[in-house]
Design a protein around this motif. Structure first.
Motif, PDB file in Angstrom:
ATOM      1  N   ALA A 246       0.815  -1.218   0.000  1.00 46.51           N
ATOM      2  CA  ALA A 246       0.000   0.000   0.000  1.00 46.51           C
ATOM      3  C   ALA A 246       0.844   1.261   0.000  1.00 46.51           C
ATOM      4  CB  ALA A 246      -0.949  -0.009   1.206  1.00 46.51           C
ATOM      5  N   ASP A 247       1.846   1.351   0.882  1.00 48.00           N
ATOM      6  CA  ASP A 247       2.633   2.583   0.916  1.00 48.00           C
ATOM      7  C   ASP A 247       3.517   2.717  -0.316  1.00 48.00           C
ATOM      8  OD1 ASP A 247       4.347   0.556   1.668  1.00 48.00           O
ATOM      9  OD2 ASP A 247       5.392   1.759   3.173  1.00 48.00           O
ATOM     10  N   ALA A 248       3.938   1.567  -0.897  1.00 45.85           N
ATOM     11  CA  ALA A 248       4.729   1.639  -2.123  1.00 45.85           C
ATOM     12  C   ALA A 248       3.910   2.209  -3.274  1.00 45.85           C
ATOM     13  CB  ALA A 248       5.248   0.250  -2.482  1.00 45.85           C
ATOM     14  N   PHE A 249       2.650   1.809  -3.382  1.00 46.56           N
ATOM     15  CA  PHE A 249       1.813   2.356  -4.445  1.00 46.56           C
ATOM     16  C   PHE A 249       1.449   3.817  -4.176  1.00 46.56           C
ATOM     17  CE2 PHE A 249       0.959  -2.132  -5.620  1.00 46.56           C
ATOM     18  CZ  PHE A 249       1.329  -2.020  -6.947  1.00 46.56           C
ATOM     19  N   GLY A 250       1.404   4.203  -2.908  1.00 46.94           N
ATOM     20  CA  GLY A 250       1.250   5.621  -2.599  1.00 46.94           C
ATOM     21  C   GLY A 250       2.435   6.416  -3.095  1.00 46.94           C
ATOM     22  N   GLY A 251       3.646   5.876  -2.900  1.00 44.93           N
ATOM     23  CA  GLY A 251       4.835   6.536  -3.424  1.00 44.93           C
ATOM     24  C   GLY A 251       4.853   6.589  -4.934  1.00 44.93           C
ATOM     25  N   ALA A 281       0.218  10.145   9.316  1.00 48.67           N
ATOM     26  CA  ALA A 281      -0.343   8.993   8.611  1.00 48.67           C
ATOM     27  C   ALA A 281       0.086   7.685   9.269  1.00 48.67           C
ATOM     28  CB  ALA A 281       0.075   9.021   7.143  1.00 48.67           C
ATOM     29  N   LEU A 282       1.352   7.603   9.672  1.00 47.96           N
ATOM     30  CA  LEU A 282       1.826   6.373  10.310  1.00 47.96           C
ATOM     31  C   LEU A 282       1.220   6.191  11.696  1.00 47.96           C
ATOM     32  CD1 LEU A 282       5.602   6.192   9.325  1.00 47.96           C
ATOM     33  CD2 LEU A 282       3.700   4.826   8.461  1.00 47.96           C
ATOM     34  N   PHE A 283       1.021   7.284  12.415  1.00 46.89           N
ATOM     35  CA  PHE A 283       0.363   7.185  13.720  1.00 46.89           C
ATOM     36  C   PHE A 283      -1.049   6.628  13.545  1.00 46.89           C
ATOM     37  CE2 PHE A 283      -2.253   8.726  17.173  1.00 46.89           C
ATOM     38  CZ  PHE A 283      -1.467   8.480  18.295  1.00 46.89           C
ATOM     39  N   ALA A 292      -9.429  -1.509   5.840  1.00 48.43           N
ATOM     40  CA  ALA A 292      -9.562  -0.489   4.794  1.00 48.43           C
ATOM     41  C   ALA A 292      -8.866   0.801   5.197  1.00 48.43           C
ATOM     42  CB  ALA A 292     -11.038  -0.228   4.499  1.00 48.43           C
ATOM     43  N   ALA A 293      -9.051   1.215   6.458  1.00 49.10           N
ATOM     44  CA  ALA A 293      -8.392   2.433   6.935  1.00 49.10           C
ATOM     45  C   ALA A 293      -6.884   2.265   6.939  1.00 49.10           C
ATOM     46  CB  ALA A 293      -8.896   2.785   8.332  1.00 49.10           C
ATOM     47  N   ALA A 294      -6.402   1.076   7.318  1.00 48.14           N
ATOM     48  CA  ALA A 294      -4.964   0.821   7.336  1.00 48.14           C
ATOM     49  C   ALA A 294      -4.380   0.949   5.929  1.00 48.14           C
ATOM     50  CB  ALA A 294      -4.691  -0.560   7.912  1.00 48.14           C
ATOM     51  N   ILE A 295      -5.068   0.393   4.928  1.00 49.61           N
ATOM     52  CA  ILE A 295      -4.605   0.497   3.541  1.00 49.61           C
ATOM     53  C   ILE A 295      -4.539   1.962   3.116  1.00 49.61           C
ATOM     54  CG2 ILE A 295      -5.271   0.052   1.151  1.00 49.61           C
ATOM     55  CD1 ILE A 295      -4.121  -2.400   2.323  1.00 49.61           C
ATOM     56  N   ALA A 296      -5.594   2.724   3.419  1.00 48.66           N
ATOM     57  CA  ALA A 296      -5.643   4.132   3.004  1.00 48.66           C
ATOM     58  C   ALA A 296      -4.530   4.944   3.659  1.00 48.66           C
ATOM     59  CB  ALA A 296      -7.010   4.724   3.343  1.00 48.66           C
ATOM     60  N   LEU A 297      -4.296   4.719   4.944  1.00 47.77           N
ATOM     61  CA  LEU A 297      -3.275   5.483   5.661  1.00 47.77           C
ATOM     62  C   LEU A 297      -1.869   5.108   5.194  1.00 47.77           C
ATOM     63  CD1 LEU A 297      -4.923   5.400   9.173  1.00 47.77           C
ATOM     64  CD2 LEU A 297      -4.431   7.467   7.843  1.00 47.77           C
ATOM     65  N   TRP A 299      -1.174   4.124   2.163  1.00 56.76           N
ATOM     66  CA  TRP A 299      -1.059   4.757   0.848  1.00 56.76           C
ATOM     67  C   TRP A 299      -0.678   6.231   1.011  1.00 56.76           C
ATOM     68  CZ3 TRP A 299      -2.939   8.790  -1.967  1.00 56.76           C
ATOM     69  CH2 TRP A 299      -2.785   8.733  -3.349  1.00 56.76           C
ATOM     70  N   ALA A 300      -1.346   6.927   1.932  1.00 53.82           N
ATOM     71  CA  ALA A 300      -1.031   8.336   2.170  1.00 53.82           C
ATOM     72  C   ALA A 300       0.399   8.493   2.681  1.00 53.82           C
ATOM     73  CB  ALA A 300      -2.022   8.924   3.172  1.00 53.82           C
ATOM     74  N   ALA A 301       0.823   7.587   3.567  1.00 56.30           N
ATOM     75  CA  ALA A 301       2.189   7.652   4.081  1.00 56.30           C
ATOM     76  C   ALA A 301       3.197   7.485   2.952  1.00 56.30           C
ATOM     77  CB  ALA A 301       2.391   6.579   5.148  1.00 56.30           C
ATOM     78  N   GLY A 302       2.934   6.547   2.037  1.00 52.93           N
ATOM     79  CA  GLY A 302       3.836   6.362   0.908  1.00 52.93           C
ATOM     80  C   GLY A 302       3.895   7.573  -0.005  1.00 52.93           C
ATOM     81  N   PHE A 303       2.758   8.217  -0.195  1.00 48.49           N
ATOM     82  CA  PHE A 303       2.692   9.403  -1.064  1.00 48.49           C
ATOM     83  C   PHE A 303       3.607  10.502  -0.535  1.00 48.49           C
ATOM     84  CE2 PHE A 303       1.112  13.254  -2.909  1.00 48.49           C
ATOM     85  CZ  PHE A 303       0.594  12.906  -4.148  1.00 48.49           C
ATOM     86  N   VAL A 304       3.470  10.841   0.730  1.00 39.92           N
ATOM     87  CA  VAL A 304       4.274  11.946   1.265  1.00 39.92           C
ATOM     88  C   VAL A 304       5.712  11.514   1.520  1.00 39.92           C
ATOM     89  CG1 VAL A 304       2.340  13.233   2.236  1.00 39.92           C
ATOM     90  CG2 VAL A 304       3.416  11.464   3.605  1.00 39.92           C
ATOM     91  N   GLU A 305       5.925  10.207   1.781  1.00 38.05           N
ATOM     92  CA  GLU A 305       7.301   9.757   2.019  1.00 38.05           C
ATOM     93  C   GLU A 305       8.147   9.916   0.765  1.00 38.05           C
ATOM     94  OE1 GLU A 305       9.809   5.953   3.779  1.00 38.05           O
ATOM     95  OE2 GLU A 305       7.773   5.655   3.035  1.00 38.05           O
ATOM     96  N   LEU A 306       7.630   9.488  -0.384  1.00 43.17           N
ATOM     97  CA  LEU A 306       8.389   9.701  -1.613  1.00 43.17           C
ATOM     98  C   LEU A 306       8.628  11.188  -1.834  1.00 43.17           C
ATOM     99  CD1 LEU A 306       8.484   8.123  -4.993  1.00 43.17           C
ATOM    100  CD2 LEU A 306       7.774  10.516  -4.964  1.00 43.17           C
ATOM    101  N   SER A 307       7.628  11.998  -1.552  1.00 43.36           N
ATOM    102  CA  SER A 307       7.734  13.427  -1.815  1.00 43.36           C
ATOM    103  C   SER A 307       8.860  14.067  -1.015  1.00 43.36           C
ATOM    104  CB  SER A 307       6.400  14.111  -1.494  1.00 43.36           C
ATOM    105  OG  SER A 307       5.347  13.556  -2.250  1.00 43.36           O
TER     106      SER A 307
END
Length: 383
Positions: A246-251, A281-283, A292-297, A299-307
């Motif tokens: 999930a976090d990889a696809f967010g990135g 997001a990680l908290f 579902a919430a874990a997947i979404a969070l 994903w968001a963590a991966g998005f900002v982490e790559l950024s």
């Protein structure tokens, strides 16, 4: 990187099923990153001096050897904690040999004006591998089982190794001056640290990334089988691999969206804000009881982490003095990757005592407080 992550998926799953040890998961994190802490600067110095293609190839050979060794251990049913520890250390050494050299390679391929875009595209490619790797790893386990799946994984390094045999980017830049004489170990590292300390951008980005690595890093990935089990998805199926990816696809989404739109040019202030969002997001993921919430969070963590990671790396490479570029990248790698050693203690070993949900949430909260203090001091009060 896809093969690297496939190996993690298969080896972590087998280790968890056999030993059920959060402490071994913590060692997986420590052994993966402690070579960067000890040898990242030296590896960067080697990238300044030697053919970077050969350095990367040495790392590839070590990765292949580790995957084959896992397969032999699984096939003979001779898994033991000490054997797993040896292979995890070898895997970490392979990474520290090729990572700084791979970053220096970017400068041989693109112009300075293209560098920040190249760094983000390179990071996006890595996140694509992070996303594909867990899915492919789970698929290999389902199709072939962990034994033959890890053998297939060893073959995935071969194309990269073959490409590096003759790719014309390995020699030093023609106008970069003579090659540095000698490799002086930790004296080189200390001299480079002093240069970086005098540059506000280099120092602030190195501290920001180092703090993220120290408190959280990617230690929660090694504990993902435990998180999946608590969320009711602990089997080797699609739901487990989706949680891993999930976090990889967010990135990956961040790289595609930001690069295609030219958004978020690299600035230190923006990087700190994104890093604080990552903590939140990680908290939320650590405290979540919903799949579902874990997947979404995640994903968001991966998005900002790559950024913020690609932004920090771009700023470091753009501001690094040309004659010691490899050493600066090596020291930055020590901070960005080497300090992840301690996240294995804060998230992994502490998790064995108070639970992985508590350890991750406490670590993310502590990092957030630190970022708020740095941001207020550097950008609010000073202004």
């Amino acid at each position: 990187m896809m093969a690297d992550n496939i190996e993690h998926v298969i080896s972590y799953f087998v280790m968890f099923q056999k030993f059920h040890s959060p402490a071994l998961g913590a060692f997986a994190v420590v052994s993966h990153w402690v070579p960067y802490l000890l040898f990242g600067g030296i590896s960067g110095r080697l990238a300044d001096r030697f053919d970077i293609r050969r350095l990367i190839q040495i790392g590839m050979l070590l990765f292949i050897g580790v995957s084959v060794s896992w397969g032999v251990m699984f096939m003979t049913d001779s898994a033991a904690v000490w054997k797993a520890m040896v292979l995890l250390v070898m895997h970490g050494m392979a990474g520290v040999i090729w990572m700084p050299a791979a970053q220096v390679l970017l400068h041989r391929i693109v112009t300075l004006e293209q560098l920040s875009s190249a760094v983000r595209l390179n990071a996006t490619g890595r996140y694509l591998a992070f996303g594909i790797g867990p899915g492919v790893g789970a698929g290999l386990m389902l199709l072939f089982g962990p034994v033959y799946g890890i053998f297939v994984n060893a073959l995935l390094y071969v194309p990269m190794f073959a490409w590096l045999i003759s790719v014309p980017y390995g020699s030093r830049e023609p106008d970069a001056g003579p090659a540095p004489q000698g490799v002086n170990g930790f004296a080189d590292i200390w001299a480079t640290v002093k240069v970086m300390a005098r540059n506000p951008v280099l120092s602030s980005m190195t501290v920001m990334i180092g703090a993220a690595s120290f408190f959280v890093g990617n230690a929660y990935q090694a504990q993902m089988p435990g998180f999946a089990l608590d969320l009711g998805h602990g089997r080797a199926d699609f739901s487990y691999s989706a949680l891993l990816a999930a976090d990889a696809f967010g990135g990956l989404a961040a790289g595609v969206i930001l690069e295609s739109r030219g958004l978020l040019p690299p600035r230190p202030r923006t990087a700190f804000i994104l890093a604080m969002i990552w903590c939140c997001a990680l908290f939320g993921f650590a405290r979540s009881t919903s799949y579902a919430a874990a997947i979404a969070l995640l994903w968001a963590a991966g998005f900002v982490e790559l950024s913020f990671n690609s932004m920090a790396q771009s700023l470091v490479q753009l501001n690094a003095p040309r004659e010691i570029r490899g050493r600066v990248i090596g020291v930055f790698s020590m901070s960005a990757l080497g300090l992840r050693t301690f996240s294995g203690l804060s998230v992994g070993l502490l998790g064995s005592a108070i639970g992985i949900h508590n350890s991750l949430s406490y670590s993310a909260a502590a990092l957030f407080v630190l970022y708020v203090a740095i941001f207020a001091t550097r950008y609010v009060l000073r202004r």
